[in-house]
Design a protein around this motif. Structure first.
Motif, PDB file in Angstrom:
ATOM      1  N   GLY A  35       0.788  -1.223   0.000  1.00  0.00           N
ATOM      2  CA  GLY A  35       0.000   0.000   0.000  1.00  0.00           C
ATOM      3  C   GLY A  35       0.814   1.264   0.000  1.00  0.00           C
ATOM      4  N   VAL A  36       0.108   2.377   0.169  1.00  0.00           N
ATOM      5  CA  VAL A  36       0.724   3.693   0.055  1.00  0.00           C
ATOM      6  C   VAL A  36       1.423   4.144   1.321  1.00  0.00           C
ATOM      7  CG1 VAL A  36      -0.907   4.439  -1.680  1.00  0.00           C
ATOM      8  CG2 VAL A  36      -1.410   4.896   0.689  1.00  0.00           C
ATOM      9  N   LYS A  37       1.289   3.431   2.409  1.00  0.00           N
ATOM     10  CA  LYS A  37       1.848   3.918   3.672  1.00  0.00           C
ATOM     11  C   LYS A  37       3.359   4.121   3.613  1.00  0.00           C
ATOM     12  CE  LYS A  37       2.010  -0.692   5.710  1.00  0.00           C
ATOM     13  NZ  LYS A  37       1.021  -1.580   5.204  1.00  0.00           N
ATOM     14  N   GLU A  38       4.047   3.447   2.694  1.00  0.00           N
ATOM     15  CA  GLU A  38       5.492   3.580   2.602  1.00  0.00           C
ATOM     16  C   GLU A  38       5.932   4.338   1.350  1.00  0.00           C
ATOM     17  OE1 GLU A  38       6.698  -0.488   2.953  1.00  0.00           O
ATOM     18  OE2 GLU A  38       6.845  -0.343   5.112  1.00  0.00           O
ATOM     19  N   THR A  39       4.987   4.947   0.656  1.00  0.00           N
ATOM     20  CA  THR A  39       5.331   5.729  -0.526  1.00  0.00           C
ATOM     21  C   THR A  39       4.870   7.163  -0.332  1.00  0.00           C
ATOM     22  OG1 THR A  39       3.256   5.265  -1.673  1.00  0.00           O
ATOM     23  CG2 THR A  39       5.063   3.711  -2.035  1.00  0.00           C
ATOM     24  N   ALA A  40       5.402   8.045  -1.135  1.00  0.00           N
ATOM     25  CA  ALA A  40       5.087   9.458  -0.989  1.00  0.00           C
ATOM     26  C   ALA A  40       3.947   9.908  -1.886  1.00  0.00           C
ATOM     27  CB  ALA A  40       6.330  10.294  -1.294  1.00  0.00           C
ATOM     28  N   GLN A  41       3.594   9.119  -2.888  1.00  0.00           N
ATOM     29  CA  GLN A  41       2.635   9.584  -3.878  1.00  0.00           C
ATOM     30  C   GLN A  41       1.245   8.988  -3.682  1.00  0.00           C
ATOM     31  OE1 GLN A  41       4.908   7.255  -4.328  1.00  0.00           O
ATOM     32  NE2 GLN A  41       4.537   6.005  -6.100  1.00  0.00           N
ATOM     33  N   ALA A  42       0.249   9.814  -3.922  1.00  0.00           N
ATOM     34  CA  ALA A  42      -1.138   9.349  -3.869  1.00  0.00           C
ATOM     35  C   ALA A  42      -1.425   8.481  -5.096  1.00  0.00           C
ATOM     36  CB  ALA A  42      -2.075  10.552  -3.846  1.00  0.00           C
ATOM     37  N   GLY A  43      -2.310   7.526  -4.940  1.00  0.00           N
ATOM     38  CA  GLY A  43      -2.731   6.707  -6.061  1.00  0.00           C
ATOM     39  C   GLY A  43      -1.853   5.502  -6.333  1.00  0.00           C
ATOM     40  N   CYS A  44      -0.788   5.342  -5.584  1.00  0.00           N
ATOM     41  CA  CYS A  44       0.075   4.176  -5.769  1.00  0.00           C
ATOM     42  C   CYS A  44      -0.500   3.020  -4.978  1.00  0.00           C
ATOM     43  CB  CYS A  44       1.493   4.495  -5.291  1.00  0.00           C
ATOM     44  SG  CYS A  44       2.557   3.040  -5.255  1.00  0.00           S
ATOM     45  N   GLY A  45      -0.748   1.921  -5.642  1.00  0.00           N
ATOM     46  CA  GLY A  45      -1.320   0.754  -4.981  1.00  0.00           C
ATOM     47  C   GLY A  45      -0.303  -0.097  -4.262  1.00  0.00           C
ATOM     48  N   GLY A  46       0.972   0.256  -4.313  1.00  0.00           N
ATOM     49  CA  GLY A  46       1.996  -0.460  -3.586  1.00  0.00           C
ATOM     50  C   GLY A  46       2.905  -1.316  -4.443  1.00  0.00           C
ATOM     51  N   MET A  47       2.390  -1.887  -5.523  1.00  0.00           N
ATOM     52  CA  MET A  47       3.183  -2.695  -6.468  1.00  0.00           C
ATOM     53  C   MET A  47       3.674  -4.017  -5.904  1.00  0.00           C
ATOM     54  SD  MET A  47       3.560  -1.575  -9.539  1.00  0.00           S
ATOM     55  CE  MET A  47       3.208  -0.111 -10.443  1.00  0.00           C
ATOM     56  N   ARG A  48       3.054  -4.539  -4.851  1.00  0.00           N
ATOM     57  CA  ARG A  48       3.483  -5.855  -4.372  1.00  0.00           C
ATOM     58  C   ARG A  48       3.118  -6.903  -5.419  1.00  0.00           C
ATOM     59  NH1 ARG A  48       1.452  -9.613   0.505  1.00  0.00           N
ATOM     60  NH2 ARG A  48       2.958 -11.273   0.140  1.00  0.00           N
ATOM     61  N   ASN A  49       4.119  -7.637  -5.863  1.00  0.00           N
ATOM     62  CA  ASN A  49       3.963  -8.704  -6.849  1.00  0.00           C
ATOM     63  C   ASN A  49       3.269  -8.243  -8.124  1.00  0.00           C
ATOM     64  OD1 ASN A  49       5.241 -10.492  -5.118  1.00  0.00           O
ATOM     65  ND2 ASN A  49       3.329 -11.187  -4.212  1.00  0.00           N
TER      66      ASN A  49
END
Length: 124
Positions: A35-49
């Motif tokens: 999820g976004v909790k570790e990224t700075a940008q809105a709308g990022c789903g996290g990119m796990r797998n």
């Protein structure tokens, strides 16, 4: 390997090959790319797998990135050096080539859609 874009201190990941589809980036390490909790940008789903294209635009110093098969920076891993990019992980050239001492899950597997966490390190 082609040269990456100008350094911005981030690891970039795209959903599709050649920087296509959804895009996320991280300035720090991530124990779980859900999820976004570790990224700075809105709308990022996290990119796990779900990453098929990667680019390391890190700065000199702690500038390489270990890419882990499992969450919590566990399992087999690969290292992407500063200034490097892997534009099409679906080709199967980049794999989880390093084994963890405690958890070697994913060893030898293609990185495409198999990155659950990452950690910035000094070098590959």
């Amino acid at each position: 390997m082609a040269a990456a874009s100008a350094a911005d201190g981030n690891l970039h990941a795209w959903e599709h090959e050649y920087r296509g589809g959804d895009h996320c980036y991280w300035s720090g390490s991530s124990r779980n790319r859900d999820g976004v909790k570790e990224t700075a940008q809105a709308g990022c789903g996290g990119m796990r797998n779900s990453a098929t294209s990667l680019e390391n635009r890190g700065y000199e110093g702690v500038d390489a990135v270990n890419l882990y098969w499992d969450i919590d920076q566990e399992g087999a891993w690969a290292c992407l050096g500063r200034g490097e990019m892997w534009l099409d992980l679906s080709l199967g050239r980049e794999t989880c080539s390093h084994k963890s001492r405690l958890n070697s899950g994913g060893h030898g597997e293609n990185l495409r859609d198999n990155i659950s966490a990452h950690q910035w390190v000094e070098s590959c």
